[in-house]
Design a protein around this motif. Structure first.
Motif, PDB file in Angstrom:
ATOM      1  N   UNK A 118     -12.814  80.072  -4.065  1.00 34.83           N
ATOM      2  CA  UNK A 118     -14.351  79.596  -3.368  1.00 34.83           C
ATOM      3  C   UNK A 118     -13.755  78.830  -2.198  1.00 34.83           C
ATOM      4  N   UNK A 119     -14.300  78.999  -0.909  1.00 31.18           N
ATOM      5  CA  UNK A 119     -13.873  78.012   0.275  1.00 31.18           C
ATOM      6  C   UNK A 119     -14.757  77.107   0.127  1.00 31.18           C
ATOM      7  N   UNK A 120     -13.822  75.760   0.414  1.00 32.53           N
ATOM      8  CA  UNK A 120     -14.226  74.447   0.255  1.00 32.53           C
ATOM      9  C   UNK A 120     -13.729  74.319   1.308  1.00 32.53           C
ATOM     10  N   UNK A 121     -14.313  72.673   1.729  1.00 35.11           N
ATOM     11  CA  UNK A 121     -14.318  71.550   2.877  1.00 35.11           C
ATOM     12  C   UNK A 121     -13.588  70.477   2.276  1.00 35.11           C
ATOM     13  N   UNK A 122     -12.852  70.030   1.816  1.00 32.55           N
ATOM     14  CA  UNK A 122     -12.238  68.855   0.870  1.00 32.55           C
ATOM     15  C   UNK A 122     -12.211  67.567   1.960  1.00 32.55           C
ATOM     16  N   UNK A 123     -12.843  66.455   1.412  1.00 31.69           N
ATOM     17  CA  UNK A 123     -12.522  65.414   2.589  1.00 31.69           C
ATOM     18  C   UNK A 123     -11.105  64.767   2.179  1.00 31.69           C
ATOM     19  N   UNK A 124     -10.842  64.241   3.485  1.00 29.55           N
ATOM     20  CA  UNK A 124      -9.524  64.403   4.386  1.00 29.55           C
ATOM     21  C   UNK A 124      -9.655  63.301   4.890  1.00 29.55           C
ATOM     22  N   UNK A 125      -8.285  61.948   4.018  1.00 28.21           N
ATOM     23  CA  UNK A 125      -7.713  60.608   4.360  1.00 28.21           C
ATOM     24  C   UNK A 125      -7.331  60.750   5.733  1.00 28.21           C
ATOM     25  N   UNK A 126      -7.911  59.893   6.716  1.00 29.82           N
ATOM     26  CA  UNK A 126      -7.442  60.243   8.179  1.00 29.82           C
ATOM     27  C   UNK A 126      -7.579  58.930   8.677  1.00 29.82           C
ATOM     28  N   UNK A 127      -6.321  58.665   9.636  1.00 27.17           N
ATOM     29  CA  UNK A 127      -5.242  57.671   9.915  1.00 27.17           C
ATOM     30  C   UNK A 127      -6.146  57.241  11.094  1.00 27.17           C
ATOM     31  N   UNK A 128      -7.160  58.374  11.709  1.00 29.10           N
ATOM     32  CA  UNK A 128      -8.305  57.630  13.167  1.00 29.10           C
ATOM     33  C   UNK A 128      -9.597  58.366  12.846  1.00 29.10           C
ATOM     34  N   UNK A 129      -9.942  57.667  13.244  1.00 25.30           N
ATOM     35  CA  UNK A 129     -11.405  58.369  13.094  1.00 25.30           C
ATOM     36  C   UNK A 129     -12.097  59.281  14.269  1.00 25.30           C
ATOM     37  N   UNK A 130     -11.770  60.030  14.873  1.00 23.87           N
ATOM     38  CA  UNK A 130     -11.297  60.822  15.838  1.00 23.87           C
ATOM     39  C   UNK A 130     -10.749  62.377  14.605  1.00 23.87           C
ATOM     40  N   UNK A 131     -10.127  62.255  14.039  1.00 23.92           N
ATOM     41  CA  UNK A 131      -9.625  63.161  13.353  1.00 23.92           C
ATOM     42  C   UNK A 131     -10.555  63.893  12.308  1.00 23.92           C
ATOM     43  N   UNK A 132      -9.839  65.187  12.405  1.00 19.64           N
ATOM     44  CA  UNK A 132     -11.468  66.031  11.377  1.00 19.64           C
ATOM     45  C   UNK A 132     -11.253  65.601   9.641  1.00 19.64           C
TER      46      UNK A 132
END
Length: 162
Positions: A118-132
């Motif tokens: 199924x299509x999902x949108x898992x959480x990503x650990x980002x390095x910048x506050x404006x990244x997806x």
């Protein structure tokens, strides 16, 4: 399954594959009083129960890959999900008992099951506050050594755990 004299167990479904015909396998069985015999070459009839289970698993794998629109190179991910499903669903071979319950004496936790592919949108650990913070992904199943799930990132075609 056939039983041999003096509490030795005759294992059914052993072909001459290298995973079975090795020192560690022989020692494990000998240490536990288990006697085993290999089937004759090219005689799948002698391993009927094993062959039937492999066929069932292959049917589930094909179905999962097909409905998820994933190519066959994701067969290992589908195999992991197929085994989970076959172990938590009632089995006619066990008079509609659940293999997980029969083996462990507990009820499986169905709340962790998700739809393979199924299509999902898992959480990503980002390095910048404006990244997806999420990316479109396909669910591939449970992560083996984590409490999360495995996903195929549709933008990069890399597997991520979240």
């Amino acid at each position: 399954m056939l039983f041999s004299p003096v509490n030795a167990l005759d294992i059914q479904g052993c072909d001459h594959g290298g995973e079975f015909d090795n020192h560690a396998f022989h020692k494990l069985f000998a240490d536990n009083g288990i006697q085993f015999r290999f089937s004759c070459p090219r005689t799948s009839q002698q391993t009927g129960k094993s062959e039937r289970m492999i066929r069932n698993i292959n049917h589930v794998i094909r179905t999962l890959l097909f409905q998820a629109h994933l190519p066959p190179n994701y067969w290992a991910e589908a195999l992991n999900m197929a085994i989970i499903l076959l172990n938590v669903l009632p089995s006619r071979a066990l008079d509609n008992e659940i293999p997980f319950t029969r083996l462990l004496g507990a009820t499986p936790n169905y709340s962790v099951l998700r739809t393979f592919g199924c299509l999902c949108y898992p959480y990503l650990d980002t390095t910048h506050k404006l990244e997806p913070r999420a990316t479109p992904s396909t669910l591939l199943g449970h992560a083996t050594h984590h409490r999360g799930y495995r996903f195929l990132n549709l933008n990069t075609n890399k597997i991520i755990i979240s």
